[in-house]
Enzyme design. Structure first.
Site, PDB file in Angstrom:
ATOM      1  N   GLU A 131      -1.427   0.195  -9.039  1.00 36.66           N
ATOM      2  CA  GLU A 131      -2.893   0.169  -9.036  1.00 36.66           C
ATOM      3  C   GLU A 131      -3.441   1.551  -8.691  1.00 36.66           C
ATOM      4  O   GLU A 131      -3.029   2.159  -7.705  1.00 36.66           O
ATOM      5  CB  GLU A 131      -3.308  -0.857  -7.974  1.00 36.66           C
ATOM      6  CG  GLU A 131      -4.727  -1.339  -8.066  1.00 36.66           C
ATOM      7  CD  GLU A 131      -4.927  -2.558  -7.154  1.00 36.66           C
ATOM      8  OE1 GLU A 131      -4.066  -3.477  -7.143  1.00 36.66           O
ATOM      9  OE2 GLU A 131      -5.938  -2.579  -6.432  1.00 36.66           O
ATOM     10  N   ASP A 145      -0.260  -0.254  -4.641  1.00 40.16           N
ATOM     11  CA  ASP A 145      -1.650   0.218  -4.711  1.00 40.16           C
ATOM     12  C   ASP A 145      -1.751   1.583  -4.047  1.00 40.16           C
ATOM     13  O   ASP A 145      -1.599   1.704  -2.834  1.00 40.16           O
ATOM     14  CB  ASP A 145      -2.591  -0.775  -4.019  1.00 40.16           C
ATOM     15  CG  ASP A 145      -4.058  -0.437  -4.269  1.00 40.16           C
ATOM     16  OD1 ASP A 145      -4.335   0.621  -4.881  1.00 40.16           O
ATOM     17  OD2 ASP A 145      -4.929  -1.225  -3.846  1.00 40.16           O
ATOM     18  N   ASP A 172      -8.821  -0.071 -10.339  1.00 40.49           N
ATOM     19  CA  ASP A 172      -9.593  -0.766  -9.310  1.00 40.49           C
ATOM     20  C   ASP A 172     -10.813   0.086  -8.950  1.00 40.49           C
ATOM     21  O   ASP A 172     -11.938  -0.201  -9.360  1.00 40.49           O
ATOM     22  CB  ASP A 172      -8.697  -1.030  -8.096  1.00 40.49           C
ATOM     23  CG  ASP A 172      -9.433  -1.742  -6.975  1.00 40.49           C
ATOM     24  OD1 ASP A 172     -10.598  -2.128  -7.162  1.00 40.49           O
ATOM     25  OD2 ASP A 172      -8.849  -1.914  -5.880  1.00 40.49           O
ATOM     26  N   LYS A 192     -13.314  -6.982  -8.804  1.00 43.55           N
ATOM     27  CA  LYS A 192     -13.921  -7.451  -7.564  1.00 43.55           C
ATOM     28  C   LYS A 192     -15.306  -7.945  -7.964  1.00 43.55           C
ATOM     29  O   LYS A 192     -16.238  -7.134  -8.103  1.00 43.55           O
ATOM     30  CB  LYS A 192     -14.027  -6.306  -6.554  1.00 43.55           C
ATOM     31  CG  LYS A 192     -12.687  -5.780  -6.047  1.00 43.55           C
ATOM     32  CD  LYS A 192     -12.917  -4.659  -5.041  1.00 43.55           C
ATOM     33  CE  LYS A 192     -11.704  -4.398  -4.164  1.00 43.55           C
ATOM     34  NZ  LYS A 192     -10.675  -3.584  -4.824  1.00 43.55           N
ATOM     35  N   LYS A 238       0.855  -1.194   0.000  1.00 47.22           N
ATOM     36  CA  LYS A 238       0.000   0.000   0.000  1.00 47.22           C
ATOM     37  C   LYS A 238       0.884   1.233   0.000  1.00 47.22           C
ATOM     38  O   LYS A 238       1.759   1.378   0.864  1.00 47.22           O
ATOM     39  CB  LYS A 238      -0.870   0.027   1.261  1.00 47.22           C
ATOM     40  CG  LYS A 238      -2.049  -0.916   1.198  1.00 47.22           C
ATOM     41  CD  LYS A 238      -3.291  -0.207   0.692  1.00 47.22           C
ATOM     42  CE  LYS A 238      -4.423  -1.211   0.514  1.00 47.22           C
ATOM     43  NZ  LYS A 238      -5.441  -0.764  -0.447  1.00 47.22           N
TER      44      LYS A 238
HETATM   45 MG    MG Z   1      -6.912  -1.530  -4.963  1.00 52.80          MG
END
Ligand code: MG
Length: 357
Positions: free
Chosen positions: A208, A182, A243, A267, A153
């Site tokens: 991402e 991300d 995303d 997702k 992250k």
């Molecule tokens: Mg993500």
């Protein structure tokens, strides 16, 4: 426009269906840090559909409103409106705007569960690393247990501090490993450019969602960010992944139409029309990474079945999230370097339903 998922009720049109649901609010073991502050518990709905012949199916609606989905309240209101005794026509008329609920109803409505065909027996899983310096100490034990894809992250702390850590993180990776970054949309253009300059020639699989604006900020702001993302994807060698930009089949269609050259993080719980979107992605020969929406084991089973059915290039799953709930009965398969299809099929949806009674 996003179409709703195809609801598989062809053989039960006109037949009475018993529709039940249970709403949940499940605390996470550890609060999840997001761009919208701390997230302490997951809210959603489990639906159960029973056909007159006795066949039973389950589905999970796990909306994330800040992604642009409906709220749990909206989904529950629609279920109340359908009532306990309903039929396929009424279910098919649930508005497309309630994409998470339609996804749950489609899963439950498939009725008797025969399992699914898989294109492969196992899939790799990405190891999650904490934001900031904490990531450094987490890499060696995860590498030791076999992980070769790592997700870090970024966009949480100061940009210069995080950039300064990148070489240490890359240096700690085992040989041949890949790093996903991300940013959850945290960077502006200059921030994204600084990162992407630095990522070139480093083992970064993709970055991402470097930038993002919510739908609520208006069409002009949204179009500006889209142009920025397409520009960044063209200007730098490191692939980019979408995303937050993908909620519902309409977004998938939109980005394919815009010629998105990067990766699509899917997702399934948030897509609404999963089968339609996946068919579209397959036709476009898109690169897809399947990822958790922090749902229960029941929703994870549905999402992972989609991942195992994908015939495109396999990439490590973004499902290294469990154990995640304070109550382990709701956890999906615990994070491991590989996930087997048989472990997915072994998840018992009825156990999740019963745990909520
Ligand atoms: Mg993500």
């Amino acid at each position: 426009m996003s179409r709703g998922p195809r609801l598989v009720f062809a053989d039960v049109m006109g037949m009475k269906l018993r529709l039940q649901y249970r709403r949940y609010r499940l605390p996470f073991r550890v609060a999840v840090r997001t761009a919208h502050g701390w997230w302490r518990d997951r809210e959603g709905l489990i639906v159960r559909i029973e056909e007159a012949g006795g066949a039973v199916g389950y589905g999970e609606a796990a909306p994330i409103p800040h992604f642009g989905t409906e709220t749990v309240e909206e989904a529950e209101a629609a279920l109340r409106l359908l009532g306990e005794w309903t039929n396929a026509e009424a279910i098919a008329a649930v508005p497309a705007r309630l994409g998470c609920l339609r996804h749950a109803l489609a899963a439950a409505g498939a009725g008797k569960d025969h399992g699914t065909a898989a294109t492969r027996a196992h899939l790799g899983v990405a190891a999650l690393l904490s934001a900031g310096r904490d990531a450094l100490a987490q890499i060696a034990p995860r590498a030791e247990s076999g992980f070769r894809t790592f997700k870090w992250k970024v966009g949480v702390g100061d940009i210069a501090d995080e950039l300064a850590l990148l070489d240490d993180v890359c240096g700690a990776l085992p040989p041949g490993a890949k790093l996903r970054l991300d940013a959850n949309g945290a960077w502006d253009r200059r921030g994204a450019e600084r990162w992407l300059e630095r990522c070139a020639e480093r083992p970064v699989e993709f970055v991402e969602q470097p930038c993002f604006v919510a739908v609520a900020e208006g069409e002009t702001a949204r179009r500006k960010i889209e142009d920025l993302l397409l520009g960044l994807a063209g200007d730098f060698p490191t692939p980019l992944a979408l995303d937050e930009s993908l909620v519902g089949g309409g977004d998938v269609e939109h980005w394919i139409g815009a010629g998105w050259p990067g990766i699509f993080v899917v997702k399934p719980a948030l897509l609404g029309d999963v089968s339609g979107s996946l068919a579209r992605l397959a036709k476009a020969k898109a690169s897809v990474v399947f990822s958790s929406a922090l749902e229960t084991a029941l929703g994870a089973r549905a999402a992972l079945r989609v991942a195992f059915g994908w015939s495109g290039e396999p990439r490590a799953l973004g499902f290294g999230v469990y154990p995640m709930f304070a109550d382990a009965r709701f956890d999906g398969p615990y994070a491991a370097p590989f996930l087997r299809h048989e472990d997915v099929e072994a998840i018992d949806p009825e156990a999740v339903w019963n745990a909520l009674s």
